[in-house]
Design a protein around this motif. Structure first.
Motif, short mmCIF file in Angstrom:
data_model
loop_
_atom_site.label_atom_id
_atom_site.label_comp_id
_atom_site.label_asym_id
_atom_site.label_seq_id
_atom_site.Cartn_x
_atom_site.Cartn_y
_atom_site.Cartn_z
N VAL A 94 0.70 -1.26 -0.04
CA VAL A 94 0.11 0.03 0.13
C VAL A 94 0.84 1.27 0.02
N PRO A 95 0.91 2.17 -0.85
CA PRO A 95 1.57 3.42 -0.89
C PRO A 95 0.86 4.30 -0.15
N VAL A 96 1.59 4.90 0.98
CA VAL A 96 1.22 5.70 1.80
C VAL A 96 1.05 7.08 1.53
N LEU A 97 -0.23 7.51 1.57
CA LEU A 97 -0.68 8.92 1.30
C LEU A 97 -0.66 9.60 2.43
N LEU A 98 -0.87 9.35 3.54
CA LEU A 98 -1.21 10.09 4.75
C LEU A 98 0.06 9.60 5.74
N ARG A 99 0.59 10.65 6.39
CA ARG A 99 1.86 10.44 7.09
C ARG A 99 1.41 10.82 8.64
N ASP A 100 2.41 10.26 9.40
CA ASP A 100 2.17 10.41 11.02
C ASP A 100 3.02 11.65 11.46
N ASP A 101 2.63 12.80 11.99
CA ASP A 101 3.03 13.60 12.55
C ASP A 101 3.08 13.44 14.03
N ALA A 102 3.84 14.45 14.75
CA ALA A 102 4.06 14.14 16.25
C ALA A 102 3.78 15.21 16.95
N TYR A 103 3.06 14.90 18.15
CA TYR A 103 2.79 15.82 19.29
C TYR A 103 4.02 16.07 20.23
N THR A 104 4.23 17.12 20.57
CA THR A 104 5.80 17.53 21.51
C THR A 104 5.09 16.90 22.71
N ARG A 105 6.20 16.86 23.72
CA ARG A 105 5.90 16.65 25.12
C ARG A 105 4.81 17.47 25.61
N ALA A 106 5.14 18.72 25.51
CA ALA A 106 3.76 19.72 25.85
C ALA A 106 2.53 19.58 25.27
N GLU A 107 2.30 19.31 24.08
CA GLU A 107 1.32 19.21 23.31
C GLU A 107 0.44 17.82 23.97
N THR A 108 1.10 16.79 24.15
CA THR A 108 0.95 15.76 24.63
C THR A 108 0.27 15.71 25.96
N LEU A 109 0.99 16.64 26.90
CA LEU A 109 0.44 16.92 28.32
C LEU A 109 -1.03 17.54 28.23
N VAL A 110 -0.87 18.75 27.46
CA VAL A 110 -2.22 19.33 27.35
C VAL A 110 -3.26 18.49 26.85
N LEU A 201 4.54 8.77 29.63
CA LEU A 201 5.12 9.71 30.55
C LEU A 201 6.05 9.31 31.43
N ARG A 202 5.66 7.99 32.09
CA ARG A 202 6.56 7.20 33.04
C ARG A 202 7.90 6.66 32.34
N THR A 203 7.99 6.73 31.04
CA THR A 203 9.19 5.68 30.73
C THR A 203 9.92 6.85 29.69
N PRO A 204 11.08 7.26 30.22
CA PRO A 204 11.79 8.33 29.27
C PRO A 204 12.38 7.55 27.92
N GLY A 205 12.06 8.35 27.02
CA GLY A 205 12.39 7.87 25.83
C GLY A 205 11.60 7.16 24.81
N ALA A 206 10.36 6.72 25.57
CA ALA A 206 9.29 6.03 24.93
C ALA A 206 8.48 6.71 23.77
N GLU A 207 7.97 6.32 22.87
CA GLU A 207 7.21 6.91 21.85
C GLU A 207 5.72 6.15 21.96
N VAL A 208 4.68 7.04 21.60
CA VAL A 208 3.26 6.49 21.55
C VAL A 208 2.70 7.37 20.47
N VAL A 209 1.95 6.73 19.45
CA VAL A 209 1.47 7.06 18.31
C VAL A 209 -0.02 7.46 18.86
N VAL A 210 -0.56 8.41 18.53
CA VAL A 210 -2.03 8.97 18.85
C VAL A 210 -2.73 8.39 17.74
N ASP A 211 -3.81 7.81 17.53
CA ASP A 211 -4.65 7.30 16.46
C ASP A 211 -5.83 8.16 16.55
#
Length: 242
Positions: A94-110, A201-211
């Motif tokens: 599947v060619p990917v038309l949409l991409r995943d952007d990121a929330y920063t730390r502060a954006e995630t907390l808010v 938030l409890r695991t330094p360096g971890a990443e979680v994608v918001v769906d």
């Protein structure tokens, strides 16, 4: 016998075409809805009543056009929200038309705070959930290391996070410094993803994608003593057009 002939109509004047050389088959209003879905992250019934009506009346054909691009259409009738999701498959290339952007730390907390407030107030019967920017700031600050000294920098990060989430449509400024939380917050952050974010938030360096999955009711978040630095690349957010 001139009566035997019919004057030709130029392509530009052909009533079956919207423009010269047009080979499309959709009405103009349906095409506009399709384009809006491709251009924007969401289509809201309360803000775009006419386009929402057109979408519901032509949902099957619009879904078909998006499926041709390997994109799903999600229509949340309860919240009055329509949005798109990238088709992903292990069996199909599947060619990917949409991409995943990121929330920063502060954006995630808010975002976590907004999601919690929205769920709590809706559960209490509030139809319009509002929050002050000072409340957002003070709550988000509790997630940072209390021994930190760079308070001004943290405050700027949080205010910038509020601005981005407002631009994304998750909150709307009702009056100066006071925002209405929109139902988009439940679409962007599901209950399951909220739990993952709390672990992140409890695991330094971890990443979680918001769906964008529709959520179940969210629990109250628990403040943590320290927050890891956000990923360097933007890979914690939701799908947007490339």
């Amino acid at each position: 016998m001139t009566d035997a002939f019919i004057d030709t109509v130029s392509m530009e004047e052909d009533p079956g075409e919207l423009f010269a050389g047009d080979s499309g088959t959709l009405d103009a209003d349906v095409r506009r809805v399709l384009v809006r879905l491709l251009q924007r992250r969401f289509l809201l019934a309360e803000k775009n009543a006419a386009q929402w009506k057109t979408l519901l009346a032509n949902q099957q054909v619009i879904e078909s056009r998006l499926h041709d691009l390997f994109v799903h259409l999600v229509v949340d009738h309860d919240r009055g929200i329509a949005y798109k999701k990238q088709v992903r498959s292990d069996e199909l290339d599947v060619p990917v038309l949409l991409r995943d952007d990121a929330y920063t730390r502060a954006e995630t907390l808010v975002l976590v705070h907004l999601r919690t407030v929205f769920q709590r107030e809706r559960g209490a019967g509030e139809t319009s959930v509002r929050v002050d920017v000072e409340e957002i700031e003070q709550t988000a600050l509790t997630y940072f290391d209390p021994t930190g000294t760079n308070l001004a920098t943290r405050q700027r990060e949080i205010r910038a996070a509020v601005a981005r989430l407002a631009k994304d449509g998750l909150i709307e400024e009702a009056s100066e410094g006071r925002y209405r939380i929109t139902p988009l917050v439940e679409v962007v952050l599901s209950n399951e993803r909220l739990v993952e974010l709390r672990e992140w938030l409890r695991t330094p360096g971890a990443e979680v994608v918001v769906d964008e999955d529709a959520p179940e009711p969210a629990p109250e978040p628990t403040p943590v003593d320290d927050v890891p630095e956000p990923p360097q690349e933007n890979d914690l957010f939701e799908e947007t057009d490339r």
